[in-house]
Scaffold this motif. Structure first.
Motif, short mmCIF file in Angstrom:
data_model
loop_
_atom_site.label_atom_id
_atom_site.label_comp_id
_atom_site.label_asym_id
_atom_site.label_seq_id
_atom_site.Cartn_x
_atom_site.Cartn_y
_atom_site.Cartn_z
N ALA A 94 0.44 -4.43 9.64
CA ALA A 94 0.57 -2.53 10.43
C ALA A 94 -0.96 -2.77 10.21
N ILE A 95 -1.62 -3.36 9.44
CA ILE A 95 -2.90 -3.11 9.58
C ILE A 95 -3.92 -4.72 9.01
N ASP A 114 -14.22 -1.39 0.17
CA ASP A 114 -13.07 -0.89 0.73
C ASP A 114 -11.53 -1.64 0.70
N TYR A 115 -10.56 -0.59 0.33
CA TYR A 115 -9.00 -1.39 -0.46
C TYR A 115 -8.67 -0.24 0.22
N LEU A 116 -6.96 -0.73 -0.24
CA LEU A 116 -6.11 0.28 -0.63
C LEU A 116 -5.25 -0.19 -1.38
N ALA A 117 -4.35 0.47 -2.43
CA ALA A 117 -3.60 0.09 -3.51
C ALA A 117 -2.35 0.95 -3.48
N LEU A 118 -1.57 0.49 -4.23
CA LEU A 118 0.17 1.12 -4.02
C LEU A 118 0.58 1.65 -5.46
N SER A 176 -10.76 4.21 4.51
CA SER A 176 -9.85 4.54 4.32
C SER A 176 -8.83 5.60 4.75
N LEU A 177 -9.94 6.67 5.07
CA LEU A 177 -8.54 7.59 5.74
C LEU A 177 -8.13 6.92 7.32
N GLY A 178 -9.02 5.88 7.95
CA GLY A 178 -8.00 5.06 8.65
C GLY A 178 -6.82 4.48 8.47
N ASN A 179 -7.21 3.69 7.55
CA ASN A 179 -5.88 2.43 7.41
C ASN A 179 -4.75 3.29 6.37
N VAL A 180 -5.17 4.31 5.89
CA VAL A 180 -4.07 5.18 5.26
C VAL A 180 -3.28 5.54 6.49
#
Length: 143
Positions: free
Chosen positions: A19-20, A37-41, A85-89
């Protein structure tokens, strides 16, 4: 007993990569935040919601043998940190609208059921603002 976090994390991570172009980190008790920058679950809740006829659990009754499987519901917190972060989420949430991407999850018996609105959870720390956005993903899966 199956480790649901591992069972769910890999296909959701694969989905997010498609997706990203990024894989998330698993935010568990051993999580150490990386730089940048990072994403976490984070798995908030996993609970069984139904037993149905299917192919995982066998029992013998008066009328023969029946196969049952459990349907579970999971609430997964997706958090994005940093300037992007906003764009990634939001991009992850939009990815759930693409059949090509959701097929990655369906192949593992995982179905997307929605998400909460993306919230700004940024905060000021030591005279700097830590940008953070989050949503809760709601999925169901069969095991």
């Amino acid at each position: 007993m199956i480790d649901f976090e591992d069972y769910l994390f890999v296909p959701i991570s694969d989905f997010m990569l498609q997706a990203i172009g990024k894989r998330p980190y698993l935010m568990d008790e051993n999580f150490i935040a990386p730089e940048g920058d990072y994403l976490a679950l984070q798995f908030v809740e996993i609970q069984p919601i139904a037993w149905c006829e299917g192919s995982s659990y066998k029992t013998e009754g008066e009328n023969g043998t029946y196969n049952y499987y459990a349907t579970y519901e999971a609430m997964i917190r997706l958090v994005g940190y940093g300037k992007t972060s906003l764009g990634n989420v939001q991009s992850v949430c939009m990815g759930f609208r693409e059949k090509r991407l959701t097929n990655i999850l369906r192949q593992k018996n995982i179905a997307y059921f929605g998400h909460t609105p993306v919230r700004n959870t940024s905060y000021k720390y030591a005279d700097q603002i830590e940008r953070r956005y989050e949503t809760i993903l709601k999925i169901r899966f069969v095991q």
